[in-house]
Design an enzyme around this catalytic site. Structure first.
Site, PDB file in Angstrom:
ATOM      1  N   HIS A 222       0.835  -1.209   0.000  1.00  0.00           N
ATOM      2  CA  HIS A 222       0.000   0.000   0.000  1.00  0.00           C
ATOM      3  C   HIS A 222       0.859   1.244   0.000  1.00  0.00           C
ATOM      4  O   HIS A 222       1.913   1.253   0.643  1.00  0.00           O
ATOM      5  CB  HIS A 222      -0.943   0.017   1.212  1.00  0.00           C
ATOM      6  CG  HIS A 222      -2.123   0.910   0.989  1.00  0.00           C
ATOM      7  ND1 HIS A 222      -2.069   2.262   1.228  1.00  0.00           N
ATOM      8  CD2 HIS A 222      -3.350   0.655   0.493  1.00  0.00           C
ATOM      9  CE1 HIS A 222      -3.235   2.785   0.895  1.00  0.00           C
ATOM     10  NE2 HIS A 222      -4.024   1.845   0.443  1.00  0.00           N
TER      11      HIS A 222
ATOM     12  N   GLU B 111      -7.902  -4.865  -0.207  1.00  0.00           N
ATOM     13  CA  GLU B 111      -8.522  -5.630  -1.284  1.00  0.00           C
ATOM     14  C   GLU B 111      -8.440  -7.142  -1.070  1.00  0.00           C
ATOM     15  O   GLU B 111      -9.259  -7.878  -1.600  1.00  0.00           O
ATOM     16  CB  GLU B 111      -7.932  -5.196  -2.623  1.00  0.00           C
ATOM     17  CG  GLU B 111      -8.047  -3.680  -2.756  1.00  0.00           C
ATOM     18  CD  GLU B 111      -8.377  -3.178  -4.133  1.00  0.00           C
ATOM     19  OE1 GLU B 111      -8.430  -3.981  -5.056  1.00  0.00           O
ATOM     20  OE2 GLU B 111      -8.574  -1.964  -4.269  1.00  0.00           O
TER      21      GLU B 111
HETATM   22  N1  COA Z   1       3.558  -8.293  -4.674  1.00  0.00           N
HETATM   23  C1  COA Z   1       4.868  -8.423  -4.942  1.00  0.00           C
HETATM   24  N2  COA Z   1       5.733  -7.389  -4.945  1.00  0.00           N
HETATM   25  C2  COA Z   1       5.244  -6.187  -4.659  1.00  0.00           C
HETATM   26  C3  COA Z   1       3.895  -5.978  -4.356  1.00  0.00           C
HETATM   27  C4  COA Z   1       3.036  -7.091  -4.367  1.00  0.00           C
HETATM   28  N3  COA Z   1       1.740  -6.972  -4.094  1.00  0.00           N
HETATM   29  N4  COA Z   1       3.678  -4.673  -4.116  1.00  0.00           N
HETATM   30  C5  COA Z   1       4.867  -4.077  -4.252  1.00  0.00           C
HETATM   31  N5  COA Z   1       5.804  -4.989  -4.594  1.00  0.00           N
HETATM   32  C6  COA Z   1       7.216  -4.749  -4.836  1.00  0.00           C
HETATM   33  C7  COA Z   1       7.407  -4.165  -6.227  1.00  0.00           C
HETATM   34  O1  COA Z   1       7.628  -5.167  -7.201  1.00  0.00           O
HETATM   35  C8  COA Z   1       8.591  -3.270  -6.038  1.00  0.00           C
HETATM   36  O2  COA Z   1       9.752  -4.045  -6.113  1.00  0.00           O
HETATM   37  P1  COA Z   1      11.086  -3.463  -6.837  1.00  0.00           P
HETATM   38  O3  COA Z   1      11.454  -2.269  -5.987  1.00  0.00           O
HETATM   39  O4  COA Z   1      12.022  -4.591  -6.771  1.00  0.00           O
HETATM   40  O5  COA Z   1      10.656  -3.073  -8.221  1.00  0.00           O
HETATM   41  C9  COA Z   1       8.454  -2.770  -4.594  1.00  0.00           C
HETATM   42  O6  COA Z   1       7.657  -3.750  -3.925  1.00  0.00           O
HETATM   43  C10 COA Z   1       7.768  -1.436  -4.495  1.00  0.00           C
HETATM   44  O7  COA Z   1       6.632  -1.476  -5.335  1.00  0.00           O
HETATM   45  P2  COA Z   1       5.859  -0.181  -5.800  1.00  0.00           P
HETATM   46  O8  COA Z   1       4.982  -0.506  -6.962  1.00  0.00           O
HETATM   47  O9  COA Z   1       6.831   0.928  -5.961  1.00  0.00           O
HETATM   48  O10 COA Z   1       4.999   0.089  -4.500  1.00  0.00           O
HETATM   49  P3  COA Z   1       3.832   1.116  -4.404  1.00  0.00           P
HETATM   50  O11 COA Z   1       3.752   1.498  -2.972  1.00  0.00           O
HETATM   51  O12 COA Z   1       3.990   2.180  -5.415  1.00  0.00           O
HETATM   52  O13 COA Z   1       2.582   0.256  -4.857  1.00  0.00           O
HETATM   53  C11 COA Z   1       0.615  -0.963  -4.883  1.00  0.00           C
HETATM   54  C12 COA Z   1       1.445   0.076  -4.125  1.00  0.00           C
HETATM   55  C13 COA Z   1      -0.670  -1.196  -4.112  1.00  0.00           C
HETATM   56  C14 COA Z   1       0.275  -0.454  -6.292  1.00  0.00           C
HETATM   57  C15 COA Z   1       1.440  -2.271  -4.979  1.00  0.00           C
HETATM   58  O14 COA Z   1       1.817  -2.701  -3.700  1.00  0.00           O
HETATM   59  C16 COA Z   1       0.697  -3.342  -5.743  1.00  0.00           C
HETATM   60  O15 COA Z   1       0.784  -3.409  -6.962  1.00  0.00           O
HETATM   61  N6  COA Z   1      -0.035  -4.243  -5.023  1.00  0.00           N
HETATM   62  C17 COA Z   1      -0.795  -5.266  -5.693  1.00  0.00           C
HETATM   63  C18 COA Z   1      -2.115  -4.707  -6.202  1.00  0.00           C
HETATM   64  C19 COA Z   1      -3.061  -4.374  -5.078  1.00  0.00           C
HETATM   65  O16 COA Z   1      -3.181  -5.096  -4.114  1.00  0.00           O
HETATM   66  N7  COA Z   1      -3.783  -3.275  -5.243  1.00  0.00           N
HETATM   67  C20 COA Z   1      -4.744  -2.801  -4.275  1.00  0.00           C
HETATM   68  C21 COA Z   1      -4.230  -1.600  -3.550  1.00  0.00           C
HETATM   69  S1  COA Z   1      -5.328  -1.107  -2.242  1.00  0.00           S
END
Ligand code: COA
Length: 378
Positions: free
Chosen positions: A264, A317
């Site tokens: 998140h 979620e």
């Molecule tokens: N599963 C596996 N790896 C994950 C992850 C997940 N759910 N969420 C983040 N990561 C990893 C990314 O691959 C990234 O790795 P890297 O630095 O080696 O590239 C790192 O953690 C940071 O990810 P990032 O996308 O920058 O984090 P964020 O804080 O911007 O993203 C979300 C937040 C929610 C978009 C992200 O955690 C995600 O895609 N989650 C899955 C979708 C989801 O559950 N969405 C509902 C949100 S309420």
């Protein structure tokens, strides 16, 4: 001089200094809001100062809508008006998007820039009430039922969640009603996420409320915001079939995929909505509780092992998917269910945006080719 996150007001008539580029705008403060407070450090969420833990099970969603939008439980979100959308494809998000646009013109909604706050609030209340009706009608069509449920039958329901189920299925199991009401309340508002930002951008142009709501629906259909529950259930099924959640998680991450329902932007410790929804899933007797719990433990352990410096907690979620599954909501309907809940937040933010009267127009730093003759382009 007042400074907001890297923008310095340099004085009358001068342009603000451009801040450092932040991919995804993470950590950039774009607005000040009085609506919701996702408390990162306290791992809690408050609507107008009231913790959501005090709302679930005590007030139905329609009154929580009132708290979020009007800062008062009463009168709350109104009943939907009698309406059959011109487009009912059974794809609920696109039906909802189209319905908002249709209602804008049918109701002759006036531009936000031309109206007073009360008229804007009433437009948003009418549109919000219609959301549950449109999604229920769309879901009914997806079930292959072409005849709508009569309005007088639906009127026998007492809450918005019950009426939603009556309009969709012609019946409302009390466990299903509780599951939907709990989910809607937990996801009614959450600050500046992608769909809310979209709604505010459109509102900032002075457009009408239907246009702002319609645009917001488009923003939530992607799996990274609002659509993740649709991908959680297949993940649970696959993990159960394999019979080894640890291996399932490892294989998925080894393929470079993301675990839906984890991570998140705001919460680094615990998502308070997941904290509320998990016991709700247990109390409601979810048949998937056990497999979800096992997968959650395996996921948290493996994510921590691979990314010890980046907390990736269970987000709303993951357990939303399990709670919605109790109400037998098909995974593909999850984004539209999220839209039903989030009309509260969108409405409140559209009203808040209207009061600033400032067009949202950020900058982009150009990093393309330098000036060159057209003839040099193949
Ligand atoms: N599963 C596996 N790896 C994950 C992850 C997940 N759910 N969420 C983040 N990561 C990893 C990314 O691959 C990234 O790795 P890297 O630095 O080696 O590239 C790192 O953690 C940071 O990810 P990032 O996308 O920058 O984090 P964020 O804080 O911007 O993203 C979300 C937040 C929610 C978009 C992200 O955690 C995600 O895609 N989650 C899955 C979708 C989801 O559950 N969405 C509902 C949100 S309420």
């Amino acid at each position: 001089m007042r400074t907001i996150s890297g923008f310095a007001e340099t004085g009358p008539g001068t342009l603000p200094r451009v801040n450092d580029f932040k991919p995804g705008l993470e950590g950039v403060v774009a607005f000040e809001t009085e609506i919701a407070e996702p408390d990162r450090d306290g791992n809690s969420l408050r609507y107008r100062g009231v913790d959501i833990e005090e709302l679930v099970g005590h007030y139905p969603y329609e009154n929580v809508w009132g708290l979020v939008v009007d800062e008062s439980f009463e009168p709350g979100m109104p009943e939907p008006e009698s309406f059959r959308p011109a487009t009912l494809s059974g794809n609920a998000p696109s039906d909802l998007q189209a319905a908002f646009a249709q209602l804008s013109s049918e109701w002759k909604l006036r531009k936000l820039v031309d109206i007073q706050p009360q008229e804007a609030r009433d437009d948003l209340a009418r549109l919000s009430g219609m959301t549950m009706s449109v999604v229920a009608q769309s879901a009914r069509v997806a079930d292959g039922k072409t005849e709508p449920v009569p309005d007088d039958f639906i009127a026998q329901g007492t809450t918005a969640a019950e009426k939603f189920l009556l309009r969709w299925r012609g019946e409302a199991d009390p466990r299903h009603v509780t599951a939907i009401d709990t989910y809607w309340i937990c996801t009614a508002e959450h600050g500046l996420n992608a769909s809310t930002f979209t709604a505010r951008i459109v509102a900032s142009t002075g457009a009408d409320c239907g246009a702002a709501m319609s645009a917001a629906v488009g923003a939530l259909s992607g799996p990274l915001h609002g659509g993740a529950p649709a991908r959680v259930i297949p993940m649970l099924d696959a993990a159960e079939e394999m019979g080894d959640p640890e291996r399932y998680v490892r294989d998925l991450l080894d393929r470079g995929e993301r675990l839906m329902g984890f991570g998140h932007r705001i919460y680094r410790g615990e998502d308070p909505r997941a904290r509320l929804l998990k016991p709700a899933a247990l109390e409601l007797g979810s048949p998937r509780y056990e497999v979800a719990d096992a997968l959650e433990q395996a996921a948290l352990a493996e994510l921590h092992r691979r990314k010890p410096d980046r907390p990736l907690p269970t987000n709303v979620e993951f357990w939303s998917a399990v709670v919605l599954d109790v109400a037998e909501i098909p995974p593909e309907l999850a984004p539209a269910m999220f839209g039903c809940a989030r009309v509260a937040g969108w409405s409140a933010h559209i009203l808040e945006e209207r009061t600033t009267g400032r067009l949202i127009r950020p900058s982009a730093r150009y990093v393309g080719p330098s000036s060159r003759p057209a003839g040099s382009v193949l």
